[in-house]
Design an enzyme around this catalytic site. Structure first.
Site, PDB file in Angstrom:
ATOM      1  N   CYS B 138     -32.003  -8.598 -15.115  1.00  0.00           N
ATOM      2  CA  CYS B 138     -31.988  -8.872 -13.673  1.00  0.00           C
ATOM      3  C   CYS B 138     -30.585  -8.658 -13.109  1.00  0.00           C
ATOM      4  O   CYS B 138     -29.635  -9.312 -13.516  1.00  0.00           O
ATOM      5  CB  CYS B 138     -32.453 -10.299 -13.436  1.00  0.00           C
ATOM      6  SG  CYS B 138     -32.589 -10.666 -11.687  1.00  0.00           S
ATOM      7  N   CYS B 356     -32.922  30.376  -2.204  1.00  0.00           N
ATOM      8  CA  CYS B 356     -32.216  31.298  -3.098  1.00  0.00           C
ATOM      9  C   CYS B 356     -31.102  32.022  -2.352  1.00  0.00           C
ATOM     10  O   CYS B 356     -30.002  32.190  -2.858  1.00  0.00           O
ATOM     11  CB  CYS B 356     -33.194  32.300  -3.713  1.00  0.00           C
ATOM     12  SG  CYS B 356     -32.444  33.263  -5.042  1.00  0.00           S
ATOM     13  N   CYS B 389     -41.081  25.567  -3.514  1.00  0.00           N
ATOM     14  CA  CYS B 389     -42.321  26.190  -3.025  1.00  0.00           C
ATOM     15  C   CYS B 389     -43.368  25.113  -2.789  1.00  0.00           C
ATOM     16  O   CYS B 389     -43.626  24.290  -3.661  1.00  0.00           O
ATOM     17  CB  CYS B 389     -42.846  27.201  -4.044  1.00  0.00           C
ATOM     18  SG  CYS B 389     -44.412  27.942  -3.527  1.00  0.00           S
TER      19      CYS B 389
HETATM   20  S1  SF4 Z   1     -35.284  31.286 -10.165  1.00  0.00           S
HETATM   21 FE1  SF4 Z   1     -35.839  31.587  -8.050  1.00  0.00          FE
HETATM   22  S2  SF4 Z   1     -34.212  30.530  -6.880  1.00  0.00           S
HETATM   23 FE2  SF4 Z   1     -33.430  30.768  -8.980  1.00  0.00          FE
HETATM   24  S3  SF4 Z   1     -32.294  32.696  -8.973  1.00  0.00           S
HETATM   25 FE3  SF4 Z   1     -34.380  33.268  -9.603  1.00  0.00          FE
HETATM   26  S4  SF4 Z   1     -35.381  33.778  -7.686  1.00  0.00           S
HETATM   27 FE4  SF4 Z   1     -33.504  32.668  -7.122  1.00  0.00          FE
END
Ligand code: SF4
Ligand SMILES: Cc1cc2nc3c(=O)[nH]c(=O)nc-3n(C[C@H](O)[C@H](O)[C@H](O)COP(=O)(O)OP(=O)(O)OC[C@H]3O[C@@H](n4cnc5c(N)ncnc54)[C@H](O)[C@@H]3O)c2cc1C
Ligand SMILES: Cc1cc2nc3c(=O)[nH]c(=O)nc-3n(C[C@H](O)[C@H](O)[C@H](O)COP(=O)(O)O)c2cc1C
Lengths: 446, 433
Positions: B138, B356, B389
């Site tokens: 705790c 990205c 995504c």
């Molecule tokens: S895994 Fe996806 S985000 Fe990472 S470098 Fe490759 S394309 Fe880009």
């Protein structure tokens, strides 16, 4: 209550006041804060979002939705108003199902778009309820601009000009500003006098003088306006209507749908508004839908909308069509009126229709006919530009403009329904008014 | 259905789902209803000496929410039981008598002296309870008084108290660990050295969930002030899993039973803890959020998954993931993958592109018509696009076959395993044997 839905003829008071009030209540009741947060959370904050491209005013939709999601709807509203000063009205009337929400990636993926329109309303209502006007005028430029027509196009243009420091006179033929926001849009889309409240709120930018009851061609003259102002913007909409050119069109009980609607929009007491027991609406656009739906809501027993082509060609969206059928409107496709019959006293009125089809030589009317009984006939086969100034070049019946809204006459711009670019939508009118204002500003300041 | 019966350090229960020591197990009324709902066992809300502690009379919880106000993290400033010891003991005895097949573990926290421990252990033994759990976790309130995590942060104290307990009771002793330390193996080792039969972890994590920006005070706010609380719920699960894995992997701690706690919300979470070596799991926040009935989802879900996979009993899955938890330096550097976007599933939101392009390796191309494609020459396989995504399985990582050329490096993908310890860029590399 003397009349009922089954009373023959065109009479008032078919429904009791409580039913009428329920019928004409807000089509989409506003989202509460929790609903708004949940709806906002569904936005993926897309890169270069398709919804923004689909919006004629290019509102940064992912940004404003993120602002709602993070608890600052007022900031969201500012994002909206920067692009679209009538964002409040557009949130209510835009056919989002064919604009931003149609291309929402979640519509594509799941058939359930983010509720962009309702979120926009949530944001704009929040800021407007605070009575805040989010913009201030730039330093005065000393330039004066005449804006003719106080509909969405004229309002957006006037606001942007005033913001840029110009002095604006806003003329309109009608006694009230707002254009079709005030006289045309379906009552259940803009309840509680929103159209006038929005104009009042917009006017708080300052620098706009309103002149009502002044019509171009009657009280005003284009050359005189060009003389006394540095620039002129025309946003006069489509004040004329197409004629049916059908025998019997001049009988009583046969009326333009826009006139029926504008009377409805201006009525203090819907129970005093007469409507037929059996109503036939001729046409396939937004006006036809609105006339048909509102006839039903007023208590017409049978409402039939007849469109001369098939559903794919109908200007009204799928959503609008479904709305109509859900309110009990029957839609007949591929038929056009041949004549309107009936006794002189208005009883036993009927409309005779002929079926149409696409034959080897294209669209044609067949010999096969049928009749629909009609106490009232509403014509909604399109509005037209009404007596435009001679000097202006036209294109397909509208004032010809270039991408910046410039007409064929120097110093005269035009936008909205009266001008040749874009669809006849509130949001398009706003975009064109705004863009013309920026071009006028550029022209006046260079 | 698969056999879910559990034997944890000699404590038996019909399934591995126990309620953690917390408000759900604070009294007879709750625990009876929990057992009726199907919980395999409970760890009774921590007992202390009389006079019993008092709780604040203002709000004691704060929270972090996700979409639709889904509760992701909960924080509390509650202390141990605020009811007399005798009342709790009587209730424990009655419930255990009526539910002999369920695990009844009693959580304890008394000052760091042998006598109080001796005293309370004998009292608990009289109830017929199956075991005790020492609350060294705790992190708020009690720690200010030299108990809870104040003990759990000093391995010597853990070992000392554990030893006293083992000397003074025949009941199995579970030591509950605090995550508010730097290396959980040290306190676990101390518990083991003291003779503990098992460890349980994690207790809550020091936390302030929010600051009230109108009053400039931490939440939950009590008369304008706030104090840090203990964080739990789904948000803490990754931390708990990692700590559990460290104990499970440690050669010095082999064979020490672990009761997994922290963010267990569904059967799947429980299965993950078990795969990392836990003999039972304990649940608090999920029950506090959804009520006792969730155990039915947990039992049916775990059972169905085990049946589908052909696992007959819990022994068949316990610790199965432990050998696959390794150090970074042993990861195969010749395992080369590339992101692949399934154009059929893609909804064109462009989140992978934004992620990205702005923050990774500029390895996704946005083509006309909002078509997004991976540029193999640039993709380092970081997995960020997969993670951002919104569509499950739309972007996946595909392994490049050995013998093919990685367009990013221009080098052939080797079939052999090779790691950092032998990499030429590693100054400390040993030559490959
Ligand atoms: S895994 Fe996806 S985000 Fe990472 S470098 Fe490759 S394309 Fe880009
Ligand atoms: C029944 C109906 C329903 C509709 N529903 C929708 C909907 O749901 N959603 C949507 O997006 N769009 C809808 N529309 C279309 C939309 O209302 C118009 O596209 C939009 O109002 C066009 O704006 P505007 O400023 O160009 O013209 P208008 O709104 O028509 O405004 C023109 C203004 O100019 C004034 N004016 C006209 N002639 C003169 C003159 N000679 N001198 C001075 N002033 C003049 C008029 O009084 C009016 O105020 C609907 C249209 C109708 C008819
Ligand atoms: C309100 C509250 C009170 C708690 N009280 C105790 C306690 O008295 N003794 C204890 O060992 N742990 C206590 N805990 C910690 C829980 O037993 C558990 O370790 C922690 O909440 C993590 O599990 P969870 O993510 O399932 O909630 C408490 C947790 C909460 C939320």
């Amino acid at each position: 209550m003397s009349a009922s839905t089954r009373t023959d003829g065109i009479v008032a008071g078919r429904l009791d006041p409580a039913t009428l009030e329920a019928n004409f209540a807000d089509l989409h009741p506003p989202l509460d804060p929790h609903e708004a947060r949940v709806a906002a959370d569904r936005c993926y904050f897309c890169h270069d979002a398709p919804c923004v491209t689909a919006c004629p005013t290019s509102i940064d939709i992912p940004l404003f939705i993120r602002q709602i999601a993070t608890g600052v709807p007022e900031a969201a509203a500012r994002t909206i108003f920067q692009q679209n000063i009538l964002g409040g009205m557009c949130a209510r009337v835009c056919p989002t199902e064919t604009l931003c929400e149609e291309v929402c990636v979640r519509e594509v993926a799941e058939g359930k778009p983010v509720l962009i329109g309702q979120l926009q309303r949530y944001a704009t209502d929040t800021l407007m309820a605070k009575g805040e006007h989010p913009f201030a005028r730039d330093a005065p430029t000393g330039r004066r601009v005449a804006v003719v027509g106080a509909g969405p196009a004229g309002l957006a243009c006037a606001h942007r000009l005033a913001m840029n420091g110009h002095e604006v006179t806003l003329y309109d033929a009608r006694p009230k500003p707002g254009g079709l926001n005030e006289y045309g849009i379906a009552a259940y889309k803009t309840v509680d006098g929103f159209a006038q409240a929005e104009v009042d709120w917009l006017m708080r930018i300052g620098g706009i003088v309103q002149e009502h009851g002044k019509a171009l061609g009657r009280d005003l003259d284009l050359d005189a306006l060009r003389e006394s102002y540095d620039a002129v913007f025309l946003g006069v909409g489509l004040a004329g209507v197409n004629a049916l050119r059908t025998r019997g069109e001049d009988r009583d009980g046969v009326q333009n749908a826009v006139d029926f609607i504008s009377k409805l929009r201006q009525a203090d007491d819907l129970a005093a508004l007469p409507v037929g027991r059996r109503v036939v609406v001729i046409g396939g656009g937004m006006t036809a839908i609105d006339a048909a739906v509102q006839s039903r809501l007023l208590g017409a027993e049978e409402v039939t909308m007849v469109y001369r082509r098939g559903p794919e060609e109908m200007a009204a969206s799928r959503f609008e069509r479904d709305l109509a059928t859900s309110k009990g409107v029957r839609i007949v496709f591929n038929a056009q009126p041949v004549r309107i019959r009936g006794k002189k006293d208005g009883t036993e009125r009927r409309v005779e229709f002929a079926y149409t089809r696409y034959g080897p030589d294209g669209f044609e009317v067949t010999d096969e006919t049928f009749e629909i009984r009609a106490d009232q006939v509403l014509k909604a086969i399109g509005q037209t530009l009404y007596e435009p100034p001679q000097a202006l070049a036209l294109k397909r019946g509208k004032i010809r403009v270039d991408a910046a809204g410039r007409t064929s006459v120097a110093g005269v711009w035009a936008g909205g329904d009266c001008a040749s670019g874009g669809d006849d939508l509130t949001v398009t009118a706003v975009a064109e008014g705004r863009d013309a204002a920026e071009d006028i500003h550029k022209a006046l300041m260079s | 259905m698969a056999d879910l019966t559990t034997d944890f350090a000699g404590i038996k229960s019909p399934n591995p789902f126990w309620l953690a020591s917390a408000p759900p197990t604070d009294k007879e009324y709750n625990v009876r209803r929990a057992f009726e709902a199907g919980w395999g066992g409970v760890v009774w809300k921590t007992l202390g000496l009389d006079p019993h502690v008092v709780n604040v009379n203002g709000p004691r919880y704060g929270a972090v929410w996700g979409a639709d106000r889904r509760l992701l993290g909960l924080n509390n400033i509650e202390l141990i039981t605020d009811r007399p010891l005798e009342v709790n003991l009587r209730e424990i005895k009655q419930v255990k008598r009526d539910y002999p097949d369920r695990a009844m573990v009693v959580s304890l926290m008394v000052p760091c002296e042998e006598d109080p421990w001796k005293f309370i252990l004998s009292q608990v033994e009289d109830t017929g309870a199956d075991g005790v759990e020492l609350n060294f976790g705790c992190p708020h309130g009690m720690s200010e008084r030299g108990m809870g995590s104040a003990v759990g942060q000093v391995p010597e104290y853990i070992e000392m108290v554990t030893r006293w307990c083992k000397q003074n009771t025949r009941m199995p002793v579970i030591v509950k660990l605090t995550p508010n330390i730097t290396d959980v193996r040290k306190p676990a080792k101390a518990a083991k050295d003291g003779g503990a039969d098992a460890v349980s972890l994690i207790n809550t994590i020091n936390s302030i969930t929010a600051v009230d920006l109108d009053n400039f005070a931490p939440e939950p706010t009590i008369d304008g002030k706030g104090s840090h609380g203990g964080y739990c719920g789904p948000a803490v699960k990754p931390i708990a899993l990692s700590m559990v894995s460290e104990i499970a992997r440690d050669p010095d701690l082999q064979g020490l039973p672990i009761s997994g706690i922290g963010g267990v919300t569904t059967w799947r979470d429980a299965a993950e803890f078990i795969a990392l070596g836990c003999g039972s799991v304990q649940v608090c926040t999920a029950a506090m959020t959804y009520g006792f009935k969730i155990v039915q989802e947990m039992v049916s879900g775990l059972g169905q998954w085990m049946d589908d996979k052909g696992h007959a009993d819990l022994d068949a899955i316990r610790g199965r993931a432990v050998p696959n938890v390794t150090d970074w330096k042993y990861l195969n550097l010749n395992y080369v993958t590339k992101a692949r976007i399934d154009q059929e599933l893609c909804i064109s939101c462009g989140r992978c592109f934004a992620a990205c392009e702005d923050t990774s390796h500029q390895a996704i191309a946005m083509k006309p018509g909002r078509v997004f494609e991976v540029i193999d020459e640039e993709c380092v396989a970081c997995n960020l696009c997969v993670n951002v995504c919104p569509v499950e399985n739309c972007i996946t990582m595909e392994r490049m076959a050995p013998g093919t050329v990685d367009p990013r490096t221009g080098r052939m993908v080797e079939a052999e395993y090779a790691n950092w310890t032998t990499h030429p860029n590693n100054p400390a590399a040993k030559a490959a044997e």
